[in-house]
Design an enzyme around this catalytic site. Sequence first.
Site, PDB file in Angstrom:
ATOM      1  N   SER A   1      43.314  36.851  34.541  1.00 29.03           N
ATOM      2  CA  SER A   1      44.399  36.674  33.705  1.00 29.03           C
ATOM      3  C   SER A   1      45.115  37.724  33.021  1.00 29.03           C
ATOM      4  O   SER A   1      44.198  38.438  32.300  1.00 29.03           O
ATOM      5  CB  SER A   1      44.056  35.500  32.650  1.00 29.03           C
ATOM      6  OG  SER A   1      43.669  34.183  33.314  1.00 29.03           O
TER       7      SER A   1
ATOM      8  N   ARG B   1      40.058  34.446  22.579  1.00 34.60           N
ATOM      9  CA  ARG B   1      39.595  35.738  23.580  1.00 34.60           C
ATOM     10  C   ARG B   1      39.534  36.887  22.802  1.00 34.60           C
ATOM     11  O   ARG B   1      39.972  38.005  22.882  1.00 34.60           O
ATOM     12  CB  ARG B   1      41.009  35.966  24.314  1.00 34.60           C
ATOM     13  CG  ARG B   1      41.437  34.817  25.432  1.00 34.60           C
ATOM     14  CD  ARG B   1      40.060  34.573  26.271  1.00 34.60           C
ATOM     15  NE  ARG B   1      40.484  33.551  27.334  1.00 34.60           N
ATOM     16  CZ  ARG B   1      39.725  32.327  27.291  1.00 34.60           C
ATOM     17  NH1 ARG B   1      39.056  31.957  26.199  1.00 34.60           N
ATOM     18  NH2 ARG B   1      39.907  31.417  28.326  1.00 34.60           N
TER      19      ARG B   1
ATOM     20  N   GLU C   1      45.655  40.396  28.099  1.00 32.73           N
ATOM     21  CA  GLU C   1      44.198  39.999  28.299  1.00 32.73           C
ATOM     22  C   GLU C   1      43.387  41.127  28.971  1.00 32.73           C
ATOM     23  O   GLU C   1      42.117  41.081  28.557  1.00 32.73           O
ATOM     24  CB  GLU C   1      44.049  38.473  28.863  1.00 32.73           C
ATOM     25  CG  GLU C   1      42.696  38.073  28.547  1.00 32.73           C
ATOM     26  CD  GLU C   1      42.735  36.698  29.222  1.00 32.73           C
ATOM     27  OE1 GLU C   1      41.515  36.171  29.764  1.00 32.73           O
ATOM     28  OE2 GLU C   1      43.548  35.768  28.618  1.00 32.73           O
TER      29      GLU C   1
END
Length: 315
Positions: free
Chosen positions: A227, A178, A297
């Site tokens: 998320s 990520r 995130e």
Amino acid sequence: MGATKLLERLDLEGIRGRIAADVPLSGLTWFRVGGPAEVLFQPADGEDLSAFLEALPGEVPVTVVGVGSNLLVRDGGIEGVVVRLSAKGFGGLEQIGENRISCGAAVPDKKLAAFALECGIGGLEFYHGIPGAVGGALRMNAGANGTETTNRLIGVAAIDRKGGRHVLSHSDMGYSYRKSAASSDLIFTSAMFEGEPAPRETIEEAMAAVQHHRETVQPIREKTGGSTFKNPDGHSAWKLVDEAGLRGFRVGAAQMSEMHCNFMINTGEATAHDLETLGETVRRRVHESSGILLDWEIKRLGQFAPGREVEIYGR
């Protein structure tokens, strides 16, 4: 500085894109919260963006936003210039060779997956389940169902803060979970992806499986940002949140979803302050219960409203 004064400082001669002051950003984010952009610029195309950045005074901050699917804009808004790429100028899709696709950064991830299906190119089905645009996927190495952007990317075109143009290879992007190590001042404008030949039926089945997963385990019809926290090494963020007793936990109108407790949702009239306070409270309580400090995130941008600051846990 104030939006009017900032606009007065800008050299807009020859600029073809749309530019406006004090533009509310709440309508551009999936959470439907947040303050205004001091100045919002939507360039006509790459040349227009390059010319604008070259003329923009170096001390003026520049922030890039996409479709707002994974974004929390704070209630005080964003100072300086907010750049949002338009579908008209950055929404191109073209098959390049047998298994490669050239794609504009403003193309929704789901549209990229659909185009790959029409081209008979497999391996990009995972984008069908990512609620964002390609530019954001490039920046955060977006992934789903066991595949990430890094697995399919060939190269990226970008423009820097001074208007300079760059071409980055896959290795230049420096991908990890990520995250990309590419300079934060680069604005990605397009990318090239490579898949593999696959029968239409196989691609359709994979896309259907991605959609079924999203619809059955994620609150996709809520005002959410996807998320909330990254998965720590060896752990699932949602399990840590659940084990801390925080499924359904609320701060004002902000709530950790009952369906998937790593998703924050705006149940009605939540503010950005409510949502960020909720997230930071969850981070603290998960850390207290498990010893693991969750990383966001969701991207949080902008200034807190006066008197509505949120303490960042663990800072």
